[in-house]
Design a protein around this motif. Structure first.
Motif, PDB file in Angstrom:
ATOM      1  N   LYS A   1     -14.076 -16.828   7.685  1.00 33.52           N
ATOM      2  CA  LYS A   1     -15.387 -17.170   6.737  1.00 33.52           C
ATOM      3  C   LYS A   1     -16.064 -18.678   6.886  1.00 33.52           C
ATOM      4  CE  LYS A   1     -14.183 -12.541   5.047  1.00 33.52           C
ATOM      5  NZ  LYS A   1     -15.406 -12.180   4.721  1.00 33.52           N
ATOM      6  N   GLN A   2     -17.149 -17.997   7.540  1.00 29.57           N
ATOM      7  CA  GLN A   2     -17.446 -19.571   7.934  1.00 29.57           C
ATOM      8  C   GLN A   2     -18.831 -19.948   6.878  1.00 29.57           C
ATOM      9  OE1 GLN A   2     -17.592 -17.331  10.072  1.00 29.57           O
ATOM     10  NE2 GLN A   2     -19.969 -16.725  10.860  1.00 29.57           N
TER      11      GLN A   2
ATOM     12  N   SER B   1      -9.814 -19.151  12.853  1.00 33.11           N
ATOM     13  CA  SER B   1      -9.644 -18.848  11.734  1.00 33.11           C
ATOM     14  C   SER B   1     -10.266 -19.573  11.007  1.00 33.11           C
ATOM     15  CB  SER B   1      -8.371 -18.057  10.952  1.00 33.11           C
ATOM     16  OG  SER B   1      -7.097 -18.797  11.851  1.00 33.11           O
ATOM     17  N   GLY B   2      -9.938 -20.709  11.605  1.00 32.64           N
ATOM     18  CA  GLY B   2     -10.168 -22.296  10.500  1.00 32.64           C
ATOM     19  C   GLY B   2     -11.909 -22.692  10.471  1.00 32.64           C
ATOM     20  N   ILE B   3     -12.270 -22.209  11.612  1.00 34.21           N
ATOM     21  CA  ILE B   3     -13.999 -22.312  11.205  1.00 34.21           C
ATOM     22  C   ILE B   3     -14.404 -22.349  10.108  1.00 34.21           C
ATOM     23  CG2 ILE B   3     -15.944 -21.982  12.583  1.00 34.21           C
ATOM     24  CD1 ILE B   3     -14.467 -20.615  14.909  1.00 34.21           C
ATOM     25  N   ALA B   4     -14.662 -23.231   9.983  1.00 37.62           N
ATOM     26  CA  ALA B   4     -15.926 -23.866   8.180  1.00 37.62           C
ATOM     27  C   ALA B   4     -16.827 -24.045   8.313  1.00 37.62           C
ATOM     28  CB  ALA B   4     -15.683 -25.353   7.842  1.00 37.62           C
TER      29      ALA B   4
ATOM     30  N   THR C   1     -16.898 -26.183  14.038  1.00 36.92           N
ATOM     31  CA  THR C   1     -16.401 -27.573  13.408  1.00 36.92           C
ATOM     32  C   THR C   1     -14.929 -26.713  12.211  1.00 36.92           C
ATOM     33  OG1 THR C   1     -18.311 -28.777  11.947  1.00 36.92           O
ATOM     34  CG2 THR C   1     -15.908 -29.116  11.117  1.00 36.92           C
ATOM     35  N   VAL C   2     -14.049 -26.898  12.490  1.00 41.03           N
ATOM     36  CA  VAL C   2     -12.764 -26.599  12.662  1.00 41.03           C
ATOM     37  C   VAL C   2     -11.996 -26.727  12.374  1.00 41.03           C
ATOM     38  CG1 VAL C   2     -10.766 -24.888  13.492  1.00 41.03           C
ATOM     39  CG2 VAL C   2     -12.851 -24.758  14.561  1.00 41.03           C
ATOM     40  N   VAL C   3     -11.019 -26.040  11.504  1.00 39.38           N
ATOM     41  CA  VAL C   3     -10.211 -27.258  10.021  1.00 39.38           C
ATOM     42  C   VAL C   3      -8.489 -26.817  10.529  1.00 39.38           C
ATOM     43  CG1 VAL C   3     -11.524 -28.294   8.667  1.00 39.38           C
ATOM     44  CG2 VAL C   3     -10.737 -26.257   8.015  1.00 39.38           C
ATOM     45  N   LYS C   4      -7.646 -27.438  10.242  1.00 41.90           N
ATOM     46  CA  LYS C   4      -6.533 -27.310   9.523  1.00 41.90           C
ATOM     47  C   LYS C   4      -5.099 -27.780   8.894  1.00 41.90           C
ATOM     48  CE  LYS C   4      -3.795 -29.563  13.770  1.00 41.90           C
ATOM     49  NZ  LYS C   4      -3.459 -28.844  14.874  1.00 41.90           N
TER      50      LYS C   4
ATOM     51  N   VAL D   1     -11.829 -23.503  24.178  1.00 42.61           N
ATOM     52  CA  VAL D   1     -11.471 -25.155  23.237  1.00 42.61           C
ATOM     53  C   VAL D   1     -11.095 -25.005  22.003  1.00 42.61           C
ATOM     54  CG1 VAL D   1     -12.629 -27.466  22.166  1.00 42.61           C
ATOM     55  CG2 VAL D   1     -14.025 -25.725  24.317  1.00 42.61           C
ATOM     56  N   ILE D   2     -11.367 -24.511  21.110  1.00 51.05           N
ATOM     57  CA  ILE D   2     -10.210 -24.238  19.724  1.00 51.05           C
ATOM     58  C   ILE D   2      -8.542 -24.015  19.631  1.00 51.05           C
ATOM     59  CG2 ILE D   2     -10.132 -23.097  17.428  1.00 51.05           C
ATOM     60  CD1 ILE D   2     -12.890 -22.982  17.765  1.00 51.05           C
ATOM     61  N   SER D   3      -8.588 -23.847  20.820  1.00 52.85           N
ATOM     62  CA  SER D   3      -7.109 -22.934  21.280  1.00 52.85           C
ATOM     63  C   SER D   3      -6.578 -24.689  21.924  1.00 52.85           C
ATOM     64  CB  SER D   3      -6.688 -21.463  21.953  1.00 52.85           C
ATOM     65  OG  SER D   3      -5.766 -22.132  22.183  1.00 52.85           O
ATOM     66  N   ASP D   4      -7.724 -24.168  22.320  1.00 48.17           N
ATOM     67  CA  ASP D   4      -6.506 -25.860  23.991  1.00 48.17           C
ATOM     68  C   ASP D   4      -6.270 -26.848  23.031  1.00 48.17           C
ATOM     69  OD1 ASP D   4      -6.370 -24.452  25.787  1.00 48.17           O
ATOM     70  OD2 ASP D   4      -7.640 -25.607  26.816  1.00 48.17           O
ATOM     71  N   ALA D   5      -6.910 -27.691  22.109  1.00 48.63           N
ATOM     72  CA  ALA D   5      -7.182 -28.572  20.626  1.00 48.63           C
ATOM     73  C   ALA D   5      -5.780 -27.607  19.848  1.00 48.63           C
ATOM     74  CB  ALA D   5      -8.401 -28.871  20.887  1.00 48.63           C
TER      75      ALA D   5
END
Length: 129
Positions: free
Chosen positions: A104-105, A72-75, A126-129, A63-67
């Motif tokens: 590091k979440q 590594s952006g998981i907060a 929750t993932v950020v970039k 899901v994260i990759s397809d988005a």
């Protein structure tokens, strides 16, 4: 994106999480629904905890990759499990996945009475970039 980890102690390091994560100047935020051990056809797994952890993490990663984001952006990561004891028995699988992606979440682990059908584990990120 600027990401700062806040850890007033060191004991959580052995548990593969941090006390807080501050994000500044994020280019985007992805809120992922809880990912479980459900296959591409929508069939729930009835496998053991370790197998379900592996599949749920693979689903979360997809899901994260397809988005267009990176793990590594998981907060923030919430973990729901029907058995904390079973999850902790295969915690190394989770820790290896966290280490593989350099995550590091902030983390919350909740034991719940049940999940959908035969599921034992669910990861909500929750993932950020």
């Amino acid at each position: 994106m600027e990401k700062q980890v806040i850890n007033p102690w060191q004991w959580q390091d052995k548990r593969s999480y941090v006390q807080a994560v501050e994000i500044k100047q994020a280019a985007g935020t992805l809120y992922c629904s809880g990912q479980t051990a459900i296959d591409a056809d929508g069939q729930s797994s009835n496998a053991d905890m370790k197998t379900q952890v592996i599949q749920a993490l693979e689903n979360l990663e997809k899901v994260i990759s397809d988005a267009g984001y990176e793990c590594s952006g998981i907060a923030r990561l919430n973990v729901y499990t029907t058995s904390s004891a079973e999850f902790l028995d295969c915690f190394d699988v989770f820790q290896d996945w966290i280490a593989k992606h350099g995550i590091k979440q902030a983390l919350t682990l909740l034991e719940v009475k049940s999940l959908f059908e035969t599921l034992k584990i669910e990861f909500e990120a929750t993932v950020v970039k």
